[in-house]
Design a protein around this motif. Structure first.
Motif, PDB file in Angstrom:
ATOM      1  N   MET A 353      16.730  98.412  52.569  1.00  0.00           N
ATOM      2  CA  MET A 353      17.385  97.274  51.931  1.00  0.00           C
ATOM      3  C   MET A 353      18.766  97.704  51.462  1.00  0.00           C
ATOM      4  O   MET A 353      19.004  98.877  51.177  1.00  0.00           O
ATOM      5  N   GLN A 354      19.670  96.717  51.366  1.00  0.00           N
ATOM      6  CA  GLN A 354      21.016  97.017  50.890  1.00  0.00           C
ATOM      7  C   GLN A 354      21.677  95.747  50.368  1.00  0.00           C
ATOM      8  O   GLN A 354      21.622  94.699  51.014  1.00  0.00           O
ATOM      9  N   PHE A 355      22.312  95.839  49.183  1.00  0.00           N
ATOM     10  CA  PHE A 355      23.107  94.753  48.633  1.00  0.00           C
ATOM     11  C   PHE A 355      24.520  94.800  49.204  1.00  0.00           C
ATOM     12  O   PHE A 355      25.024  95.871  49.573  1.00  0.00           O
ATOM     13  N   ASN A 356      25.179  93.639  49.252  1.00  0.00           N
ATOM     14  CA  ASN A 356      26.595  93.609  49.592  1.00  0.00           C
ATOM     15  C   ASN A 356      27.404  93.970  48.356  1.00  0.00           C
ATOM     16  O   ASN A 356      26.862  94.087  47.251  1.00  0.00           O
ATOM     17  N   PRO A 357      28.726  94.179  48.456  1.00  0.00           N
ATOM     18  CA  PRO A 357      29.505  94.612  47.279  1.00  0.00           C
ATOM     19  C   PRO A 357      29.391  93.681  46.079  1.00  0.00           C
ATOM     20  O   PRO A 357      29.425  94.150  44.936  1.00  0.00           O
ATOM     21  N   SER A 358      29.266  92.369  46.294  1.00  0.00           N
ATOM     22  CA  SER A 358      29.160  91.446  45.170  1.00  0.00           C
ATOM     23  C   SER A 358      27.752  91.375  44.602  1.00  0.00           C
ATOM     24  O   SER A 358      27.565  90.883  43.486  1.00  0.00           O
ATOM     25  N   GLY A 359      26.749  91.826  45.333  1.00  0.00           N
ATOM     26  CA  GLY A 359      25.373  91.770  44.882  1.00  0.00           C
ATOM     27  C   GLY A 359      24.690  90.444  45.126  1.00  0.00           C
ATOM     28  O   GLY A 359      23.532  90.276  44.723  1.00  0.00           O
ATOM     29  N   MET A 360      25.350  89.497  45.791  1.00  0.00           N
ATOM     30  CA  MET A 360      24.765  88.184  46.041  1.00  0.00           C
ATOM     31  C   MET A 360      24.007  88.120  47.362  1.00  0.00           C
ATOM     32  O   MET A 360      23.203  87.223  47.569  1.00  0.00           O
ATOM     33  N   LEU A 361      24.269  89.047  48.277  1.00  0.00           N
ATOM     34  CA  LEU A 361      23.584  89.094  49.563  1.00  0.00           C
ATOM     35  C   LEU A 361      22.717  90.344  49.629  1.00  0.00           C
ATOM     36  O   LEU A 361      23.081  91.401  49.105  1.00  0.00           O
ATOM     37  N   LEU A 362      21.579  90.214  50.284  1.00  0.00           N
ATOM     38  CA  LEU A 362      20.652  91.319  50.474  1.00  0.00           C
ATOM     39  C   LEU A 362      20.209  91.329  51.929  1.00  0.00           C
ATOM     40  O   LEU A 362      19.732  90.313  52.445  1.00  0.00           O
ATOM     41  N   VAL A 363      20.382  92.459  52.609  1.00  0.00           N
ATOM     42  CA  VAL A 363      19.915  92.618  53.982  1.00  0.00           C
ATOM     43  C   VAL A 363      18.702  93.536  53.954  1.00  0.00           C
ATOM     44  O   VAL A 363      18.679  94.546  53.253  1.00  0.00           O
ATOM     45  N   THR A 364      17.671  93.165  54.702  1.00  0.00           N
ATOM     46  CA  THR A 364      16.409  93.901  54.719  1.00  0.00           C
ATOM     47  C   THR A 364      16.008  94.201  56.153  1.00  0.00           C
ATOM     48  O   THR A 364      16.385  93.491  57.091  1.00  0.00           O
ATOM     49  N   ALA A 365      15.219  95.254  56.315  1.00  0.00           N
ATOM     50  CA  ALA A 365      14.677  95.647  57.619  1.00  0.00           C
ATOM     51  C   ALA A 365      13.225  96.036  57.441  1.00  0.00           C
ATOM     52  O   ALA A 365      12.829  96.553  56.392  1.00  0.00           O
ATOM     53  N   ASP A 366      12.411  95.789  58.473  1.00  0.00           N
ATOM     54  CA  ASP A 366      11.009  96.171  58.421  1.00  0.00           C
ATOM     55  C   ASP A 366      10.774  97.397  59.291  1.00  0.00           C
ATOM     56  O   ASP A 366      11.708  97.968  59.864  1.00  0.00           O
TER      57      ASP A 366
END
Length: 732
Positions: A353-366
């Motif tokens: 998982m990783q947040f974008n610089p603003s913290g409003m987006l989250l990308v996830t992987a399984d």
């Protein structure tokens, strides 16, 4: 010749300095030779190499005081002439680790190098955020380096069960946090230090390092990250082992998002593939070539999921500022204190998982690594059940399984790079607000407004028509605006088309200009990678577009190294500007002229390569418009050889006050000291044109006298002569 060597001793505090080299065909052949020497036995290659490198087991980019522009802009401007921060990366070896800093001028400076056994995780702890009610207990010891190595402070402790904090100023160990189970990773920001254990998370205060809260309901992952988490400036996301309906937020991967046509096709293909596999097994069993499965084996995954009380793929996001002391519990009996979002993200266990610089987006992987999900987090001040999680994108990598080891956003959140253990980095285009990426959204250096009404409201269409008319009469191109600043508008490109009243009405209804937490939620968009960059033979092995170009034959390092090939990627300003013409002088805004930042990839061979990215409308399009799809041209421009050899000297603390890590920490701590001493209601930012007497009037004593003698004070004092904001953004 010695003058042509890319390595030379450092002129200032620090170790060796490595200059950037142009990524040419010669460097490509050198990477091939290095790869063959590493994987082919010496009996076939002849004599052993004279410059043997130490084995790298992990690589990582680091965010610390040295490259935090919001808290320390003065350090970057005095060292590089611009506010662009240097790259800070860490290399872990089988015996020790290294820390490097790559400035905007293209020079990589060694900041730390030690050999004391294998290191599983390490972090440079940023200077903590202090307030009038909160003091830093380790202010005179900072900067601190958190290390998890094979043996802790006490030799009798189990391996990797201690998080030791070392002072880079004095060289001593100032704190040792011990656990009964092994530590798998360390995370930190200016408020907390997070220790990731198997199925557990422990958070400690960044000022006193006392336990703040802990989580015991994590869902484990097979790897490479056994307990994946994402830590932003305030939020902490982790994989929850249960889905609690009373705390579930609206949306998520299983919400009422309407799938696009592409997503439907992909899901249909997956279903067809699964069906054909089952038919093949049945036919094989009937033919007698495969033993028939027992009733228990046939439904093992489904039956196990029914019997198990745990649910894979669930994400919980907590607010580290509002969570209570002690255990964070998400259950039907708890009130969910500090929980801002709780939603299903995948059907399989989450691996990264990783947040974008603003913290409003989250990308996830399984764990399968087929699809990566991008979520927009819209929280509610009351409870997580009132929050909304918009599933904006599904980034489809492919149908082969792969383990994700690294994910990163660009600074403007329009690009996502995902790296797998196969050694491949996939580059995807996205928009911070969702929607299909196109020429209008990614052909400008700035993020384009979702509704794209700026050009019409500012009168740029009329100006462009006048310019085109004047260019037709005078034979010019008509690309410049007579009014300064108007031509730099995000929507002020020739590709921008007028929106009719009906289109504006449709956009208004589809984008829901009211409450974003209510229906309809944004529709899901499936995005394929525009570039796939393979390591280590990066040069010449890049596909321009998935399915459009076939990569040349190459040797896969993952097959020869046990399937693990560590890679880390980062978007940052270009550092190869001087390679084409070393005599030119870099302007402060030269790096901002490109549409997208460069992509820096560091591999397990210790080679750092800068890839220049150039998006453009797809060449097969007959007519280019705002909605034209994109293609991405990638080119390796510069490379740095950073892996050390056994003959490399160590660079251990204590460090002097002019060491880059120590100096940047001193500056941040001094700014924090000034802000904490300001009375309530006083203006926060301090400008350089204010006199030094006004800054020192509220601070006296031995502490200030020692500060005035330090190089950090001289650096700040010299900067007060120019009328530019000194600490804009500090404390936000």
């Amino acid at each position: 010749m010695a003058s042509d060597s890319p390595r030379r001793p450092s002129r200032c505090a620090g170790g060796v300095i490595v200059r950037a080299q142009a990524a040419t065909e010669q460097s490509y052949m050198e990477s091939v030779v290095t790869f063959l020497q590493d994987v082919v036995p010496q009996a076939y290659t002849g004599a052993p190499p004279t410059d043997e490198k130490e084995k790298v087991i992990w690589v990582r980019y680091e965010k610390a005081d040295i490259n935090d522009t919001a808290r320390n802009p003065e350090f970057m401007e005095m060292h590089s002439g611009t506010t662009d921060p240097p790259l800070c990366l860490m290399i872990g070896y089988t015996d020790g680790m290294q820390i490097w800093s790559i400035s905007l001028a293209g020079e990589a400076q060694e900041l730390f190098s030690v050999r004391h056994g294998p290191v599983r995780a390490a972090r440079i702890l940023p200077a903590p955020h202090i307030s009038p009610l909160k003091t830093d207990s380790f202010a005179d010891k900072r900067p601190l380096l958190g290390v998890c190595k094979s043996t802790g402070s006490s030799g009798s402790s189990p391996p990797y069960c201690c998080a030791d904090l070392y002072s880079l100023r004095t060289g001593e160990m100032v704190k040792s946090i011990q656990f009964k189970t092994p530590i798998y990773d360390l995370h930190c920001n200016k408020h907390i230090l997070v220790v990731s254990l198997q199925e557990k998370i422990a958070a400690f205060d960044s000022c006193s390092f006392t336990k703040k809260f802990f989580v015991t309901s994590c869902y484990p992952c097979p790897g490479p990250s056994l307990n994946p988490i994402a830590l932003g400036s305030r939020w902490l996301a982790y994989a929850e082992n249960k889905l609690i309906r009373c705390h579930q937020s609206r949306g998520g991967a299983c919400g009422d998002n309407a799938q696009s046509y592409t997503a439907t096709v992909i899901n249909a293909a997956k279903t067809l593939k699964t069906g054909l596999t089952m038919v093949g097994k049945v036919v094989t069993q009937l033919a007698g070539t495969l033993p028939a499965a027992t009733p228990d084996d046939e439904g093992t995954p489904h039956c196990a999921s029914r019997r198990s009380p745990h649910n894979p793929g669930v994400v919980t996001i907590i607010d580290t500022h509002n969570v209570g002391e002690g255990q964070v519990l998400v259950s039907e009996d708890s009130d969910g204190e500090g929980v801002v979002a709780h939603f299903p993200a995948h059907d399989k266990p989450i691996s990264c998982m990783q947040f974008n610089p603003s913290g409003m987006l989250l990308v996830t992987a399984d764990t399968l690594g087929h699809d990566f999900h991008v979520f927009q987090i819209l929280t509610h001040p009351w409870a997580s059940v009132q929050s909304a999680v918009h599933h904006l994108y599904t980034l489809h990598r492919g149908e082969t399984e792969a383990k994700v080891q690294d994910m990163c956003f660009s600074q403007d959140s329009r690009w996502v790079a995902v790296s797998t253990l196969r050694g491949t980095t996939h580059v995807f285009p996205i928009n911070p607000y969702g929607g299909a990426p196109c020429a209008r959204t990614h052909m400008s250096p700035r993020v384009v407004n979702r509704m794209s009404r700026f050009q019409k409201s500012a009168g740029l269409e009329e100006i462009e028509q006048e310019l085109n008319r004047a260019a037709a009469l005078g034979g010019g191109a008509g690309r410049c605006s007579p009014i300064p600043g108007l031509s730099s508008s995000p929507s002020g490109s020739p590709l921008h088309a007028k929106l009719s009243s009906q289109d504006s009405y449709n956009n208004f209804t589809n984008n829901n200009m009211g409450n974003p937490r209510l229906s309809p939620l944004p529709s899901l968009t499936v995005v394929l990678p525009l570039a796939q960059i393979k390591q280590p033979m990066t040069l010449g092995t890049i596909t321009k577009r998935t399915g459009k170009a076939k990569p040349p034959p190459q040797i896969s390092p993952s097959k020869s190294s046990g399937g693990e090939f560590c890679v880390a990627a980062l978007f940052a300003s270009s550092r190869s500007w001087f390679l084409t013409n070393p005599n030119i002088k870099r302007e402060k805004d030269q790096s901002r002229q490109s549409v997208v930042d460069s992509l820096y990839i560091i591999s397990c061979y210790g080679n750092l390569v800068e890839h220049v990215l150039e998006p453009r409308p797809i060449s097969s399009a007959q007519k280019i418009s705002d909605d034209t799809p994109l293609e991405l041209s990638t080119c390796p421009r510069a490379c740095w050889t950073l892996a050390r050899t056994p003959q490399w000297n160590e660079l251990q603390p204590p460090f002097n006050s002019n060491h880059p890590l120590v100096l940047s920490s001193d500056l941040v701590q001094y700014y924090q000291h000034l802000l904490a001493a300001l009375p309530p209601g006083s203006p926060g930012p301090i400008t350089r044109h204010e006199s030094s007497d006004s800054l020192a009037s509220d601070h006296s004593g031995q502490e200030d006298e020692e500060w005035k003698k330090s190089p950090a004070h001289n650096l700040v004092f010299s900067a007060w002569l120019t009328p530019v904001t000194l600490i804009s953004g500090v404390g936000r």
